[in-house]
Design a protein around this motif. Structure first.
Motif, PDB file in Angstrom:
ATOM      1  N   GLU A  49      -8.383   2.674   5.987  1.00 16.67           N
ATOM      2  CA  GLU A  49      -7.511   3.855   5.948  1.00 16.67           C
ATOM      3  C   GLU A  49      -6.146   3.641   6.601  1.00 16.67           C
ATOM      4  O   GLU A  49      -5.187   4.336   6.293  1.00 16.67           O
ATOM      5  CB  GLU A  49      -8.218   5.090   6.538  1.00 16.67           C
ATOM      6  N   LYS A  50      -6.036   2.646   7.479  1.00 17.52           N
ATOM      7  CA  LYS A  50      -4.720   2.387   8.094  1.00 17.52           C
ATOM      8  C   LYS A  50      -3.867   1.483   7.208  1.00 17.52           C
ATOM      9  O   LYS A  50      -2.669   1.320   7.440  1.00 17.52           O
ATOM     10  CB  LYS A  50      -4.906   1.732   9.460  1.00 17.52           C
ATOM     11  N   GLN A  51      -4.466   0.861   6.218  1.00 12.67           N
ATOM     12  CA  GLN A  51      -3.748  -0.138   5.415  1.00 12.67           C
ATOM     13  C   GLN A  51      -3.443   0.302   3.989  1.00 12.67           C
ATOM     14  O   GLN A  51      -2.463  -0.131   3.408  1.00 12.67           O
ATOM     15  CB  GLN A  51      -4.589  -1.432   5.342  1.00 12.67           C
ATOM     16  N   LEU A  52      -4.314   1.123   3.424  1.00  9.85           N
ATOM     17  CA  LEU A  52      -4.146   1.513   2.022  1.00  9.85           C
ATOM     18  C   LEU A  52      -3.775   2.985   1.935  1.00  9.85           C
ATOM     19  O   LEU A  52      -4.444   3.835   2.528  1.00  9.85           O
ATOM     20  CB  LEU A  52      -5.443   1.282   1.222  1.00  9.85           C
ATOM     21  N   GLN A  53      -2.724   3.250   1.192  1.00 14.63           N
ATOM     22  CA  GLN A  53      -2.220   4.631   1.122  1.00 14.63           C
ATOM     23  C   GLN A  53      -2.014   5.048  -0.331  1.00 14.63           C
ATOM     24  O   GLN A  53      -1.257   4.402  -1.067  1.00 14.63           O
ATOM     25  CB  GLN A  53      -0.883   4.684   1.873  1.00 14.63           C
ATOM     26  N   PHE A  54      -2.692   6.102  -0.721  1.00 14.58           N
ATOM     27  CA  PHE A  54      -2.459   6.639  -2.063  1.00 14.58           C
ATOM     28  C   PHE A  54      -1.113   7.344  -2.124  1.00 14.58           C
ATOM     29  O   PHE A  54      -0.723   8.030  -1.170  1.00 14.58           O
ATOM     30  CB  PHE A  54      -3.553   7.650  -2.438  1.00 14.58           C
ATOM     31  N   VAL A  55      -0.433   7.179  -3.256  1.00 11.86           N
ATOM     32  CA  VAL A  55       0.777   7.941  -3.548  1.00 11.86           C
ATOM     33  C   VAL A  55       0.453   8.715  -4.824  1.00 11.86           C
ATOM     34  O   VAL A  55       0.263   8.105  -5.886  1.00 11.86           O
ATOM     35  CB  VAL A  55       1.989   7.005  -3.774  1.00 11.86           C
ATOM     36  N   ILE A  56       0.319  10.030  -4.704  1.00  7.64           N
ATOM     37  CA  ILE A  56      -0.012  10.835  -5.887  1.00  7.64           C
ATOM     38  C   ILE A  56       1.289  11.138  -6.604  1.00  7.64           C
ATOM     39  O   ILE A  56       2.072  11.991  -6.169  1.00  7.64           O
ATOM     40  CB  ILE A  56      -0.730  12.145  -5.505  1.00  7.64           C
ATOM     41  N   ALA A  57       1.528  10.422  -7.672  1.00 14.61           N
ATOM     42  CA  ALA A  57       2.825  10.532  -8.349  1.00 14.61           C
ATOM     43  C   ALA A  57       2.724   9.924  -9.738  1.00 14.61           C
ATOM     44  O   ALA A  57       1.747   9.235 -10.077  1.00 14.61           O
ATOM     45  CB  ALA A  57       3.897   9.798  -7.538  1.00 14.61           C
ATOM     46  N   ASP A  58       3.757  10.173 -10.513  1.00 12.40           N
ATOM     47  CA  ASP A  58       3.846   9.654 -11.867  1.00 12.40           C
ATOM     48  C   ASP A  58       4.308   8.192 -11.829  1.00 12.40           C
ATOM     49  O   ASP A  58       5.456   7.907 -11.482  1.00 12.40           O
ATOM     50  CB  ASP A  58       4.836  10.509 -12.664  1.00 12.40           C
ATOM     51  N   ALA A  59       3.409   7.303 -12.193  1.00 14.26           N
ATOM     52  CA  ALA A  59       3.707   5.864 -12.126  1.00 14.26           C
ATOM     53  C   ALA A  59       4.693   5.417 -13.193  1.00 14.26           C
ATOM     54  O   ALA A  59       5.191   4.287 -13.148  1.00 14.26           O
ATOM     55  CB  ALA A  59       2.411   5.066 -12.268  1.00 14.26           C
ATOM     56  N   THR A  60       4.985   6.302 -14.155  1.00 15.22           N
ATOM     57  CA  THR A  60       5.836   5.879 -15.274  1.00 15.22           C
ATOM     58  C   THR A  60       7.331   6.100 -15.006  1.00 15.22           C
ATOM     59  O   THR A  60       8.161   5.724 -15.812  1.00 15.22           O
ATOM     60  CB  THR A  60       5.453   6.623 -16.574  1.00 15.22           C
ATOM     61  N   ILE A  61       7.658   6.720 -13.867  1.00 10.48           N
ATOM     62  CA  ILE A  61       9.050   7.056 -13.543  1.00 10.48           C
ATOM     63  C   ILE A  61       9.548   6.197 -12.385  1.00 10.48           C
ATOM     64  O   ILE A  61       8.875   6.097 -11.351  1.00 10.48           O
ATOM     65  CB  ILE A  61       9.154   8.549 -13.118  1.00 10.48           C
ATOM     66  N   SER A  62      10.729   5.635 -12.527  1.00  5.89           N
ATOM     67  CA  SER A  62      11.240   4.711 -11.500  1.00  5.89           C
ATOM     68  C   SER A  62      11.400   5.385 -10.138  1.00  5.89           C
ATOM     69  O   SER A  62      11.209   4.744  -9.096  1.00  5.89           O
ATOM     70  CB  SER A  62      12.569   4.108 -11.951  1.00  5.89           C
ATOM     71  N   SER A  63      11.721   6.668 -10.109  1.00  4.71           N
ATOM     72  CA  SER A  63      11.941   7.372  -8.829  1.00  4.71           C
ATOM     73  C   SER A  63      10.721   7.283  -7.917  1.00  4.71           C
ATOM     74  O   SER A  63      10.860   7.297  -6.687  1.00  4.71           O
ATOM     75  CB  SER A  63      12.256   8.846  -9.079  1.00  4.71           C
ATOM     76  N   THR A  64       9.540   7.209  -8.507  1.00  4.17           N
ATOM     77  CA  THR A  64       8.309   7.112  -7.715  1.00  4.17           C
ATOM     78  C   THR A  64       8.339   5.903  -6.788  1.00  4.17           C
ATOM     79  O   THR A  64       7.765   5.927  -5.695  1.00  4.17           O
ATOM     80  CB  THR A  64       7.094   7.020  -8.680  1.00  4.17           C
ATOM     81  N   TYR A  65       9.025   4.860  -7.211  1.00  2.00           N
ATOM     82  CA  TYR A  65       8.964   3.590  -6.475  1.00  2.00           C
ATOM     83  C   TYR A  65      10.083   3.445  -5.440  1.00  2.00           C
ATOM     84  O   TYR A  65      10.099   2.465  -4.700  1.00  2.00           O
ATOM     85  CB  TYR A  65       8.980   2.418  -7.466  1.00  2.00           C
ATOM     86  N   LEU A  66      11.007   4.412  -5.410  1.00  2.00           N
ATOM     87  CA  LEU A  66      12.057   4.359  -4.394  1.00  2.00           C
ATOM     88  C   LEU A  66      11.379   4.532  -3.034  1.00  2.00           C
ATOM     89  O   LEU A  66      10.633   5.476  -2.819  1.00  2.00           O
ATOM     90  CB  LEU A  66      13.091   5.470  -4.616  1.00  2.00           C
ATOM     91  N   GLY A  67      11.576   3.601  -2.136  1.00  2.00           N
ATOM     92  CA  GLY A  67      10.894   3.654  -0.849  1.00  2.00           C
ATOM     93  C   GLY A  67       9.576   2.890  -0.819  1.00  2.00           C
ATOM     94  O   GLY A  67       9.025   2.658   0.253  1.00  2.00           O
TER      95      GLY A  67
END
Ligand SMILES: C[S@@+](CC[C@H](N)C(=O)[O-])C[C@H]1O[C@@H](n2cnc3c(N)ncnc32)[C@H](O)[C@@H]1O
Length: 174
Positions: A49-67
């Motif tokens: 739990e300290k290493q893996l973090q879910f990001v609930i977001a649309d993987a098809t949009i580039s903005s998701t990956y900013l950061g």
């Protein structure tokens, strides 16, 4: 970073026994809340739990990956088989903006279903045309899946927000 991570099984299964498991920090991008909830339980049970973090977001949009990007390893297990050829082309063409220079993309594709062998040939060609060096292509022992790994040899692509990276149509629509 796992792109379209599902319930985290693509990462957890490997990490559980990996000698460098404690070195891994990963984002898991997934938009299905139920899968994320299940995945979070598995992550806690496995002690990550300290290493893996879910990001609930649309993987098809580039903005998701900013950061989040660029990452050392981008994992795409079970993704290409849900994309039309032109979407595979679009996605692979933009992966240089998600990876560090020298970073890896690891993917899987079913070999038979939905034009698998032809798409695998296309995937390999597209990576080589997009500044990625092929590191490994291996079929699973049951001959159902191919696993590929490619290393980014380009000079780094700028990641701009607001761009559609691919359309996830689903395997029944390709
Ligand atoms: C075939 S599954 C693969 C899951 C996981 N990588 C694995 O190997 O077990 C594809 C996943 O993509 C997710 N997905 C589809 N469209 C998505 C989107 N636009 N954004 C984020 N995840 C998406 C689905 O919910 C599903 O969990």
């Amino acid at each position: 970073m796992s792109i379209c991570a599902g319930d985290a099984r693509d990462l957890i299964g490997l990490l559980a026994t990996h000698p460098r498991k404690m070195d891994v920090k990963a984002y898991l991008v997934e938009d299905n809340a139920e899968l994320v909830e299940n995945g979070r339980k598995v992550i806690v049970e496995a002690g990550f739990e300290k290493q893996l973090q879910f990001v609930i977001a649309d993987a098809t949009i580039s903005s998701t990956y900013l950061g989040l990007a660029p990452v050392d390893v981008a994992l795409m297990a079970g993704v290409f088989g849900n994309l039309r050829s032109e979407e595979v082309t679009r996605l692979i063409g933009s992966l240089g903006s998600l990876c560090t220079v020298g970073g890896y993309v690891v993917w899987t594709r079913h070999r038979r279903l939905h034009n698998g062998l032809n798409q695998i040939a296309l995937i390999r060609q597209l990576f080589s045309e997009s500044d990625f060096e092929e590191v490994l292509i291996e079929d699973t022992s049951d001959d159902r899946f191919t696993v590929g790994s490619h290393r980014y040899k380009g000079s780094g692509q700028f990641l701009r927000g607001g761009i559609k990276l691919f359309e996830f149509t689903g395997y029944d629509q390709i």
